[in-house]
Write an enzyme that holds these catalytic residues in place. Structure first.
Site: not given
Length: 223
Positions: A8, A31, A33, A35, A65, A67, A136, A142-144, A174-176, A196-197
């Site tokens: 991401s 990816h 994002d 928003m 993606h 959002m 999700m 938010f990322g991270g 997606d997420g963490g 992402g991160s």
């Protein structure tokens, strides 16, 4: 099962996107994002940036993606802009089947995103209208954020519904997603991973992409 890593760019240096994308040649897709500060409390980039990414990276799989609110009105434009996959959220759609069919008619894969609190079960009879389901594993925006382990049973239920359909439908998380969580996602049945991160904060982002893919493949091969 093929495993795909979609880094991401939300966690990349947004002022140097072309250079950031060139740092991850092993990625299966980028990816993106989008928003709108309404559907989620954050504002990122939109269609003009996606169009520039498409022009500058013609051989790269773009996984958009969205959002955003009123997804039915806006999602097809991302397929028209050349994204290979367009994810819109069920919570932002009044006509998800119609929108998915529009996206497919424009030559892109149609994907449906679900917030953590949105159940998968009501979609069981509609699942073949989509090429991918995005689960999700954090609250979007938010990322991270830390991975939500409570989403693993939902991933398993989604895998069961996909298997019952007899169709090849990707399950994206997606997420963490990181080295600490990807094996749990594989065990639950996911096959596409947005990181992402974990990627862009690594000393060698491309090595992280390759490492995550290797971990996913090894975990799947051990079952």
């Amino acid at each position: 099962m093929t495993h795909r890593i979609h880094p991401s760019i939300l966690n990349a240096n947004l002022a140097s996107l072309d250079a950031e994308i060139r740092r991850i040649p092993s990625a299966d897709a980028i990816h993106v994002d989008v928003m709108d500060n309404h559907f989620v409390p954050n504002l990122t980039l939109g269609l003009p940036v996606v169009e520039c990414l498409r022009a500058n990276h013609p051989g790269t799989f773009l996984d958009a993606h969205l959002m955003i609110e009123n997804a039915d009105a806006h999602a097809p434009a991302y397929a028209e802009a050349g994204c290979e996959s367009v994810t819109f959220h069920l919570e932002a759609s009044q006509a998800p089947i119609r929108t998915a069919r529009q996206i497919r008619s424009l030559g892109a894969r149609a994907s449906l995103g679900l917030r953590p609190q949105t159940p998968i079960e009501p979609l069981a009879d509609l699942i073949t209208e989509f090429d991918m389901i995005l689960i999700m594993t954090v609250d979007p925006g938010f990322g991270g954020q830390a991975f939500l382990d409570v989403m693993l049973p939902k991933i398993r239920r989604t895998r069961a519904i996909v298997e019952a359909s007899g169709q090849e439908i990707w399950i994206q998380v997606d997420g963490g997603v990181s080295e600490a969580t990807i094996e749990r996602c594989v065990d639950a049945g996911a096959d596409v991973f947005v990181a992402g991160s974990a990627v862009f904060r690594a000393e060698d982002p491309d090595a992280m992409v390759r490492g995550l893919k290797a971990m996913a493949g090894a975990r799947c091969g051990g079952h």
